[in-house]
Design a protein around this motif. Structure first.
Motif, mmCIF file in Angstrom:
data_model
loop_
_atom_site.group_PDB
_atom_site.id
_atom_site.type_symbol
_atom_site.label_atom_id
_atom_site.label_comp_id
_atom_site.label_asym_id
_atom_site.label_seq_id
_atom_site.Cartn_x
_atom_site.Cartn_y
_atom_site.Cartn_z
ATOM 1 N N PHE A 1 19.598 1.623 0.131
ATOM 2 C CA PHE A 1 19.806 3.067 -0.021
ATOM 3 C C PHE A 1 18.531 3.794 -0.419
ATOM 4 O O PHE A 1 18.283 4.913 -0.019
ATOM 5 C CB PHE A 1 20.910 3.343 -1.058
ATOM 6 N N SER A 2 17.712 3.108 -1.211
ATOM 7 C CA SER A 2 16.462 3.731 -1.638
ATOM 8 C C SER A 2 15.362 3.571 -0.589
ATOM 9 O O SER A 2 14.616 4.511 -0.301
ATOM 10 C CB SER A 2 15.988 3.118 -2.940
ATOM 11 N N LEU A 3 15.273 2.390 -0.041
ATOM 12 C CA LEU A 3 14.101 2.098 0.791
ATOM 13 C C LEU A 3 14.331 2.392 2.276
ATOM 14 O O LEU A 3 13.537 1.999 3.119
ATOM 15 C CB LEU A 3 13.673 0.642 0.569
ATOM 16 N N MET A 4 15.416 3.108 2.576
ATOM 17 C CA MET A 4 15.587 3.549 3.961
ATOM 18 C C MET A 4 15.182 5.016 4.118
ATOM 19 O O MET A 4 15.180 5.546 5.210
ATOM 20 C CB MET A 4 17.057 3.394 4.377
ATOM 21 N N GLN A 5 14.826 5.649 3.001
ATOM 22 C CA GLN A 5 14.506 7.079 3.051
ATOM 23 C C GLN A 5 13.205 7.323 3.813
ATOM 24 O O GLN A 5 12.308 6.491 3.818
ATOM 25 C CB GLN A 5 14.344 7.629 1.631
ATOM 26 N N ASN A 6 13.133 8.485 4.408
ATOM 27 C CA ASN A 6 11.882 8.774 5.116
ATOM 28 C C ASN A 6 10.729 8.969 4.142
ATOM 29 O O ASN A 6 9.574 8.812 4.503
ATOM 30 C CB ASN A 6 12.016 9.990 6.028
ATOM 31 N N THR A 7 11.056 9.285 2.900
ATOM 32 C CA THR A 7 9.975 9.402 1.921
ATOM 33 C C THR A 7 9.455 8.027 1.500
ATOM 34 O O THR A 7 8.507 7.926 0.745
ATOM 35 C CB THR A 7 10.452 10.150 0.667
ATOM 36 N N THR A 8 10.102 6.968 1.981
ATOM 37 C CA THR A 8 9.571 5.619 1.702
ATOM 38 C C THR A 8 9.100 4.970 2.999
ATOM 39 O O THR A 8 9.124 3.753 3.137
ATOM 40 C CB THR A 8 10.646 4.741 1.028
ATOM 41 N N ALA A 9 8.694 5.773 3.962
ATOM 42 C CA ALA A 9 8.199 5.248 5.239
ATOM 43 C C ALA A 9 6.921 4.428 5.017
ATOM 44 O O ALA A 9 6.196 4.633 4.044
ATOM 45 C CB ALA A 9 7.914 6.404 6.191
ATOM 46 N N TYR B 1 0.837 -1.204 0.000
ATOM 47 C CA TYR B 1 0.000 0.000 0.000
ATOM 48 C C TYR B 1 0.874 1.257 0.000
ATOM 49 O O TYR B 1 0.673 2.191 -0.789
ATOM 50 C CB TYR B 1 -0.910 -0.006 1.230
ATOM 51 N N SER B 2 1.857 1.278 0.875
ATOM 52 C CA SER B 2 2.678 2.479 1.018
ATOM 53 C C SER B 2 3.457 2.766 -0.255
ATOM 54 O O SER B 2 3.514 3.914 -0.724
ATOM 55 C CB SER B 2 3.670 2.309 2.176
ATOM 56 N N TYR B 3 4.097 1.722 -0.827
ATOM 57 C CA TYR B 3 4.904 1.953 -2.022
ATOM 58 C C TYR B 3 4.032 2.400 -3.185
ATOM 59 O O TYR B 3 4.440 3.228 -4.009
ATOM 60 C CB TYR B 3 5.702 0.680 -2.371
ATOM 61 N N LYS B 4 2.827 1.860 -3.240
ATOM 62 C CA LYS B 4 1.946 2.300 -4.330
ATOM 63 C C LYS B 4 1.501 3.747 -4.120
ATOM 64 O O LYS B 4 1.383 4.526 -5.067
ATOM 65 C CB LYS B 4 0.717 1.375 -4.437
ATOM 66 N N ARG B 5 1.282 4.084 -2.882
ATOM 67 C CA ARG B 5 0.875 5.465 -2.608
ATOM 68 C C ARG B 5 2.007 6.432 -2.970
ATOM 69 O O ARG B 5 1.779 7.492 -3.568
ATOM 70 C CB ARG B 5 0.520 5.622 -1.126
ATOM 71 N N ILE B 6 3.233 6.030 -2.615
ATOM 72 C CA ILE B 6 4.372 6.922 -2.894
ATOM 73 C C ILE B 6 4.554 7.096 -4.398
ATOM 74 O O ILE B 6 4.871 8.185 -4.888
ATOM 75 C CB ILE B 6 5.655 6.335 -2.253
ATOM 76 N N ALA B 7 4.337 5.994 -5.126
ATOM 77 C CA ALA B 7 4.585 6.049 -6.568
ATOM 78 C C ALA B 7 3.369 6.531 -7.350
ATOM 79 O O ALA B 7 3.449 6.754 -8.561
ATOM 80 C CB ALA B 7 5.022 4.674 -7.073
#
Lengths: 530, 319, 311, 273, 302
Positions: free
Chosen positions: A172-180, A114-120
């Motif tokens: 490196f990508s999936l530790m960002q706070n924008t990928t919370a 859900y989160s990754y789809k929302r971000i993208a």
């Protein structure tokens, strides 16, 4: 970019010992400061790429990975373990079973999908979308051509399979706070902006816009015994001078210091023992545009590096709150070359090089710069008399910070003074000089060298980290020699803290981001903190 | 008396006053001048008298071109002075000039007397320094000042001297008609006589025509050849000065004259307000008594001017 | 009076429209975009795709005319738009902060009034005296110091050295937090008001009706109470209104210095990151605030001065 | 005209600043930009550097003297632009009246409603920081007050006898405005401009604080002060001297303006915020 | 012989600038009997208004009395304590000013401004005072006094405003009314009405009047005795009839000859008006009076 105990001992000069292991103390309130602006744009962390909001994310949210500053690499955070396919493309994550959202929902694979789809989601235009792009099928989803991200596959409630576009380290990508990771059971997504719900150690309590965010201890945090603090008030305080007064007045517990206050605090016996320092992964310097004829000549570019007394500027103007740069990669980078000597301050040699290049009387160029005190116009002012001595006339072209980004990425400059991320991943840092990297992405000086490209491509293919580092080190030295930049400094971040605060760590990515769940305050704290 | 050089016919001036409605769109019209007709002959002094707000100043401003008439015509020597064929400011300037009431406000404090007098000459094409000098010198002598005083600024002069400068400025272009707007009312007692004498002398000397606006009836009597009495925008009576002062016909004229406190009369009793209500006017022409009802606030709306003696006109209610 | 009020309010509408137009035009030609502002702190790598996507998403690559049409349509529906950065309605961001701005401006104005009115009065009663000269030089001095400088000095003295007051911030909106920013902001209007009061009182004192009052055999105190105070107020109140109306706009620097959560600091931050809807909305609100205060002043004026035409 | 004590104090201060600015190239001991030597940074006042040196190692005395040039330029040029716009619009609006006057008044009201600092900020954001932009920004912001004064002066002067006389003498409108009206309203306009110079110098400092003022290495007092605010404990002299210079200059302009106004017209009221 | 109500003895008054005193009034002496209307006539700057302000004790700062006495009902007003003087003002000596436009407070109703007199001098409360104010308005022949009492000054014409001023001045039946050019700003017909009002009301209640004007006709209409002032001196004083029929002082003669008289041209034809300057340049004629002051030449502002 989260947590964990540190040392990077070489970097933490004069750092106070942080007592751990024993004496931890529960309870109390920490008054933290947010120094990067006078408001929080949003509490919806996926929507904000800024450090300012990351200060809140650190308390409330957790991502799939986090940064381990001990190992200097991303590690798993929300998964207990992972299985990686032999080609390195497919990761299977076994999620933590004890992770619970603040709204009571346990973490499942659905939440991540859900989160990754929302971000993208193209409708959202979130900045984190480029991080999600490492997942297979994400680009199609971002472009609106597919209703799903094909690389995301839920195996069961606690198992998630992600297929990546290549054998990269997704951390490196999936530790960002924008990928919370957000809970998937919240109906009204707009409420994330006002009432964030996460997996972090603290629960959102109140937001006074323009003033502060208050968070409260989360009892069901998945790490045993954490956090120590009952409350954290993250107060907004952008003005250095105000922060200084407030800190001395013991109204706040930590303060990020600028160069001047760094020097003052070092001289103040009451304050000098409570400073936390770290070398951050940003490289500052003046990028030279080969569109200006003199800059096409390597000798001219080198001459500029020789003509400027970089250590003196660092010492006098930046008050040693930076490390003179030797090249592109910063001190804390795994590919940093300790043996490579920086350009010496040698005006005579600079003059000779200029004469050789056909500019015995020098020339004139413009430096586009923002008002920043550590990498802005004041630095241009300082190099101005130095370059004058070898005959080069420098004209500062002051612009606002926003406009600087605009002009650099559109190649609209003769030269620019900027601060550019150069870590923690050395590969992506060196990509900035790869001839196939667009000028607007990060190859701002339109650098093109076949020799470099060869080294870089080899490093890209190399899976052994130490061999990759060797290749990148070589590439970095090549760039240093070619001098598309005047290499100025790597930032040293400094934080002052009150003596009752414990558990702070020097994070090379961003010092202001602290592991709140490890911080505790002792009994000498004033009554207002208890 | 010679033929008229200035003729004003059925002049109307209305001002729109913004009303107090929501958008200020409703307009009330103020009828400042209502059907005024008169003519001015060469060498004549015609006075318009009346109390403040009666329209006398508006009439004068219209003749000077500072105010546009709503209706009616003004002609100067047969040429239209209003309407589409009206002369330009420059052309008009040589015909009509004005002497102002307040000698303190009527001179530009930043200009020397010489500048005030020479600039109009230059503007009107007289550029030879010697001629300008000569004309200024003559004019200053005419008004009783010395040429040496030409380099001074207005604040260096007294009120009476300023009024002399004002007269000089009005005459420097050698106009035929001079509008005198209360020329002495702002001056001290001892100065008034000098200015009145000067104006009368200049009139003779330069054969000027004066159009004087005044509320001071004693000055009007002293200076005028003919008198026009205005009341709420209308002429209520006009005639030769003897007719007006010896045999005033309109009750308003009578009231004005009666109200003047006069040293000779010692104590004049103002007319009892009640006696104003109805005044019977002997009218020779109609052979009957005509009832004139001069309203205290407004002249009768149905009224007309009738000639009761040669060139002596009085407004009567025509109902 | 009612019609007067309505008319006065309607008169401000064209002003608002033109102000909105000016604001829109200026901020449409400002260089730099929200997308490039993400790079401004030098801590993020440039991502051309992200920049392009953001511009597309925020409608920044649409033609100017189209954007203006949208803007005006939104305004007509009392919609100030959505913030680029927070993705929230601009109106929410503003309402979150307007109270703090209002408190600060009001406190500053109170301070200015409390100090300036007596000072101006005293100076006017003894024109040319040492008291007058000292008061006026003092007032003018207050007007001659850069605001942020004054704020810093006050902060060092009262917060750091004397430890009497908190140095910054809104806290929980307590009075103590308000004192320093309010004084700093209030000094300039205080100086102006002191001068206006002095001039106004002098003006009244020299008027004929004051001589009439004395001729009636009135004592000085009664003359002050019955005739001077009210008439001087009429002269002062316009200045008070203009000052109060512009204080929210003036507070930009003070808010930044004292980390005060008003709309001034919101504005400066939004300009820096080119969050144009917020910038436009905030300026519009500041304009409306100014107009509202001045309309209110006109109404008060009409209420105390019978000469003002009443609808 | 009689001038009071305040006027003379203001005139003296202003004269000092003007002398400092004009004579800076001769009396300043060093070059304001190129004598920077980081080896000499932040030296306290001594025999060589009377006011000490700044963070870049430049002589503070030199920069303070040269700063007078910039502050005067900012004050005078911005007020010239201001007065030019304000007087042109106000005078023509007041003189001609009608729709043009309505337009001018409307525009004035709009400009009054947009706070000047914010408008300057917007203009600077468009033009980019720097001296020319600053002059334009400050010149475009404060004319509404001048315009109001010019308009009301014109309205009252228009009915004066000598203006009427000029019309009657055949003067054209332009000539009347320039020879009869303009010279006679120079007093209040001058007062406005003098007071405006003070506030322009302050605005420059304020805009420097937000990062949009005069840009280094130009020695403007506002940017010197802004740079120095961090150093106030470490090297107070860097902040004290430009701070003092701003204070005295603005005080000078304000006292001069007040004094002028008092002697021109004791009852003209201050309304400028 | 009755006691004079007001007895001004050798009044000297000047402008004090630093240590210097610039004399404005020179040795002025005159008396006003109870119930008498006394006129002071002169040009602007002759000192007539300053004299009246000195009587009221309303001189402003740089002006100061440098000698003489002002005796009002046996008391020297110049030495009277401030409080006493204040009680006297308005109650015993009242004053009407030239500009009815500005002499009234624009923000107060006329009723209130009249009522203040009863509060100040008769200890009434506001309700009674207001009722009395209505009566006062009625007495000065303001139509509709009940309604008009709530009017603001700007709602009234100049004539009405001056009536209000008269109502204020006469509210407490003073012994002396000082009228300083009360009709100069009015139209002639209104002037006649106001003059008559002042005359009638003062005659009714035996109020003495000190009437100041530059207009000889007005003075003639109101006053029994006249003093002619010139350059700070009282150059001639006589009963009105005698003064106008047989002026002694050349300045008085000049004044009378300088102005056209209504009806004069009908009787005698247009006579050239007398230029006072030509008379007064002969300084010897000034010796006929006690007060010899240099002629203040035109243009030299004192």
């Amino acid at each position: 970019m989260l947590k964990t105990i540190t040392t990077t001992a070489i970097l933490s000069l004069g750092m106070a010992t942080t007592v751990l292991a024993s004496g931890e103390h529960y309870g109390g309130t920490l008054i933290f400061t947010a120094p990067y602006g006078s408001n929080f744009a949003t509490l919806d962390e996926q929507a904000s790429p800024n450090t300012q909001e990351e200060l809140i994310a650190q308390a409330i949210h957790r991502a799939l990975y986090s940064w381990d500053s001990t190992q200097n690499k991303p590690v798993l955070e929300l998964a207990a373990s992972e299985d990686v396919s032999s080609d390195g493309n497919v990761h299977t994550y076994h999620l933590r079973k004890n992770a619970i959202f603040h709204n009571g929902k346990p973490l499942t694979a659905d939440d991540i999908v859900y989160s990754y789809k929302r971000i993208a989601n193209p409708k959202n235009a979130f900045p984190g979308a480029s991080y999600i792009a490492v997942i297979q099928g994400a680009n199609e989803y971002i472009a609106g051509k597919s209703p799903d991200i094909s690389g995301l596959k839920k195996i069961d409630e606690n198992t998630l399979e992600i297929t990546y576009t290549g054998p990269i380290d997704p951390g490196f990508s999936l530790m960002q706070n924008t990928t919370a990771i957000y809970p998937s059971n919240v109906k009204d997504e707009s409420s994330f902006a006002t009432h964030p719900v996460g997996l972090g150690p603290f629960v959102f309590k109140a937001h006074v816009p323009g003033s502060q965010v208050v968070v409260e201890k989360f009892d069901k945090y998945y790490k045993e015994g954490k956090p120590y603090l009952d409350h954290i008030n993250i107060v907004l305080m952008a003005e250095d001078a105000t922060r200084d007064v407030a800190f001395r007045n013991k109204e706040i517990d930590v303060s990020i210091l600028g160069p001047t206050h760094y020097e003052i605090y070092q001289k103040d016996p009451a304050l000098k023992d409570h400073l936390l320092e770290v070398a951050e992964v940003y490289t500052r310097g003046i990028g030279l545009n080969p569109a200006l004829k003199p800059f096409q000549d390597k000798r001219v570019r080198q001459a500029i590096n020789y003509a400027i007394n970089t250590p003196l500027i660092v010492q006098r103007l930046i008050k040693n709150k930076a490390y003179p740069a030797t090249g592109w990669l910063p001190l804390s980078s795994p590919a940093f070359d300790k043996n490579k000597a920086p350009y010496a301050f040698d005006p005579a040699k600079a003059k000779a090089l200029l004469t050789e290049a056909g500019y015995p009387d020098g020339f004139e160029f413009e430096v586009t710069a923002s008002p920043n005190e550590s990498w802005g116009v004041p630095i241009v002012e300082a190099i101005l008399p130095m370059l004058k001595k070898v005959g080069i006339t420098v004209k500062p072209k002051p612009v606002e910070s926003t406009v600087l980004g605009d002009q650099v990425t559109t190649n609209n400059f003769q030269s620019f003074l900027w601060s550019i991320p150069s870590g923690p991943d050395p590969l992506s840092a060196m990509r900035c000089f790869y001839s196939k990297t667009p000028q607007s992405a990060c190859n701002f000086t339109s650098y093109a060298s076949s020799e470099f490209d060869k080294l870089f491509e080899a490093a890209e293919q190399e899976r052994d980290p130490s061999k990759q580092s060797d290749l990148l080190r070589e590439a970095n030295n090549l760039v240093q020699d070619d001098a598309p930049y005047w290499f100025f400094n790597y930032n040293k971040a400094v934080m002052a803290y009150q003596p009752w605060v414990h558990g702070l760590v020097p994070d090379a990515n961003e010092l202001a981001i602290q592991p709140y769940d490890q911080i505790w305050i002792d009994e000498i704290a004033p009554a207002s903190r208890k | 008396m010679t033929a008229p050089i200035l003729r004003v016919e059925d002049l109307h001036v209305r001002f729109s006053m913004s009303g107090g409605s929501l958008f200020g769109s409703s307009r009330h019209m103020l009828h400042a001048v209502n059907g005024v007709t008169f003519s001015l002959a060469k060498g004549e002094c015609l006075s318009i008298v009346g109390e403040s707000g009666c329209g006398k100043t508006t009439t004068a401003l219209t003749i000077l071109g500072l105010q546009q008439p709503t209706e009616g015509t003004i002609s100067y020597r047969g040429q239209p002075f209003t309407g589409p064929n009206a002369p330009t400011r420059m052309q008009r300037a040589k015909a009509v000039q004005m002497v102002f009431q307040d000698p303190y406000a009527s001179l530009n404090p930043r200009q020397t007397v010489r500048k005030s007098l020479s600039a109009p000459l230059r503007l009107h094409g007289i550029t030879a320094a010697s001629e300008i000098e000569a004309r200024i010198e003559v004019m200053l002598k005419n008004v009783g000042l010395t040429p040496e005083q030409a380099n001074r600024y207005p604040h260096e002069f007294s009120g009476g001297q300023r009024q002399r400068i004002g007269i000089a400025r009005a005459l420097i272009l050698e106009p035929e008609i001079v509008v005198l707007d209360e020329p002495v009312s702002a001056l001290d007692l001892s100065i008034r006589a000098q200015i009145i004498n000067l104006l009368l002398d200049l009139k003779e000397q330069l054969s000027l025509s004066y159009l004087m606006i005044s509320h001071d009836l004693s000055v009007v009597e002293h200076m005028s050849d003919r008198v026009l009495v205005m009341y709420f925008g209308e002429v209520v009576e006009s005639g030769g000065w003897q007719q007006i002062f010896q045999t005033p016909a309109h009750p308003y004229t009578r009231r004005l004259i009666a109200a003047i406190p006069n040293v000779d009369d010692r104590i004049s009793t103002p007319p009892n307000p009640k006696s104003r209500d109805l005044i019977v006017l002997k009218n020779a022409e109609f052979g009957t008594d005509t009832r004139v009802t001069p309203d205290v606030f407004r002249p009768p709306s149905q009224s007309k001017l009738i000639e009761i003696a040669e060139q002596h006109w009085v407004r009567i209610s025509s109902v | 009076m009612f019609i007067f009020t309505i008319r006065r309010v309607l008169q401000t509408i064209p002003t608002v429209i033109v102000a909105a137009l000016i604001i829109f035009v200026i901020f449409s030609v400002v260089p730099g975009t929200f997308a490039t502002s993400l790079l401004a702190d030098g801590k993020r790598a440039a991502d051309p795709q992200l920049i392009a996507r953001l511009n597309e998403e925020l409608g920044l690559n649409k033609p100017l005319v189209e954007r203006f049409a949208t803007y005006i349509t939104n305004l007509a529906h009392f919609n100030l738009g959505t913030s680029f950065r927070t993705r929230q309605p601009v109106i929410n961001l503003i309402t979150d902060r307007i109270w703090a701005s209002f408190i600060l401006a009001s406190a500053a104005m109170m301070f200015a009034l409390i100090v300036a009115l007596p000072l101006g009065f005293i100076a006017a009663l003894r024109p040319g005296s040492i008291v007058d000269t000292a008061t006026m030089i003092g007032a003018v001095s207050g007007l001659s110091v850069p605001e942020f400088w004054l704020g810093l000095v006050l902060m060092y003295i009262f917060a750091l050295q004397l430890n009497w007051l908190p140095s910054f911030g809104y806290g929980d909106g307590s009075f103590q937090n308000l004192i320093l920013p309010a004084i700093t902001l209030g000094v300039a209007p205080m100086a102006l008001l002191a001068r206006t009061t002095r001039a106004g009182v002098l003006d009244v004192l020299h008027s004929d009706f004051i001589r009439t009052a004395h001729a009636k055999g009135m004592s000085d105190v009664k003359v002050m109470r019955w005739h001077v105070a009210r008439n001087a107020l009429v002269l002062i109140i316009t200045t008070v209104g203009l000052q109060f109306g512009s204080l929210v706009g003036q507070a930009v620097i003070i808010e930044k210095l004292f980390a005060w959560p008003g709309i001034g600091s919101l504005l400066v931050d939004s300009v820096a990151i080119r969050d144009i809807p917020v910038v436009q909305g905030t300026i519009l609100v500041i304009v409306l605030w100014f107009l509202a205060i001045n309309t209110a002043v006109d109404l008060i004026y009409a209420a105390i001065d019978p000469r003002i035409k009443q609808g | 005209m009689r001038f009071g004590f305040n006027f003379w104090l203001g005139a003296t201060l202003t004269a000092l600043v003007i002398f400092a600015g004009i004579l800076a190239p001769w009396i300043a001991p060093f070059d304001p930009v190129f004598n920077a030597d980081l080896m000499n940074s932040e030296l306290p006042p001594d025999a060589t550097f009377w006011f000490g040196t700044d963070a870049q190692g430049r002589d503070v005395l030199t920069r303070t003297l040269y700063g007078a040039q910039i502050s005067l330029t900012v004050g005078i040029v911005s007020q010239l632009i201001n007065s030019l716009i304000g007087v042109t619009l106000g005078m023509t609006g007041g003189y001609w009246g009608g729709w043009w006057d309505d337009l001018v008044s409307g525009l004035t009201n709009v400009m009054l409603a947009i706070p000047s600092l914010i408008f300057a900020l917007a203009v600077l954001a468009v033009l980019g920081p720097g001296l020319p932009s600053l002059l334009i920004a400050l010149g475009l912001t404060n004319w509404s007050w001048t315009c109001r004064v010019a308009r009301s002066s014109t309205l009252s002067l228009k009915s004066q006898g000598y203006v009427q006389a000029a019309k009657i003498l055949g003067y054209g409108d332009m000539r009347i405005m320039f020879t009869q009206i303009l010279p006679n309203m120079m007093g209040p306009i001058l007062v406005m401009a003098t007071l405006g110079m003070g506030s322009a110098v302050l605005s420059e400092a304020a805009l420097s604080f937000i990062g949009l003022g005069i840009q280094p290495p130009s020695p403007s007092w506002g940017s010197m002060l802004t740079d120095a605010r961090q150093l106030i404990q470490l090297a107070p002299w860097i902040a004290v001297f430009p701070g003092l210079a701003i204070f005295l200059t603005v005080l000078g302009f304000n006292l001069l303006g007040d004094g002028l106004r008092d002697s021109l017209d004791p009852h003209m009221r201050t309304r400028k915020p | 012989m009755t006691q004079p109500l007001l007895d001004i003895r050798n009044l000297h008054l000047g402008l004090r600038l630093g240590r210097d005193l610039h004399p404005l009034l020179n040795d002025i002496s005159f008396q006003i009997m109870p119930g008498e209307a006394y006129g002071l006539v002169g040009e602007s700057g002759s000192g007539k208004s300053i004299t009246s302000l000195a009587v009221m004790g309303l001189l402003r700062k740089p002006l100061s009395v440098s000698g003489g006495e002002i005796i009002f009902k046996d008391r020297n007003l110049l030495t009277l304590p401030k409080r006493e003087m204040r009680r006297l003002r308005g109650k015993n000596v009242a004053m009407i000013f030239q500009e009815p436009m500005t002499a009234l407070n624009p923000l107060s109703t006329v009723g209130r401004q009249i009522a203040e007199m009863f509060i100040l001098h008769q200890g009434k409360n506001w309700r009674e005072a207001r009722r009395l104010a209505v009566d006062s308005l009625a007495r000065v022949r303001v139509p509709n006094p009940e309604r008009r009492v709530n009017d603001y000054p700007h709602q009234m014409s100049g004539g009405l405003r001056q009536r209000v001023m008269i109502a204020i001045a006469l509210a407490c039946d003073p012994d002396l009314l000082i009228a300083d050019e009360p009709t100069t700003a009015l139209d002639v017909t209104v002037q006649a009405e106001v003059l008559k009002l002042i005359k009638d009301l003062c005659a009714e209640r035996q109020t003495a009047v000190l009437f100041i004007s530059h207009d000889l006709g007005v003075i003639a209409a109101v006053c029994q005795r006249v003093g002619v002032m010139y350059a700070g001196c009282l150059v001639e004083e006589n009963s009105t009839d005698r003064l106008f029929s047989d002026p002694q002082h050349p300045y008085t003669r000049g004044l009378l000859g300088a102005l056209p008289r209504l009806g004069g041209r009908l009787e005698n034809g247009r006579q050239r008006l007398v230029d006072i300057d030509s008379i007064i340049t002969d300084r010897s004629i000034l010796t006929k009076t006690r007060c010899i002051a240099p002629r203040i030449k035109e243009g030299s502002t004192p």
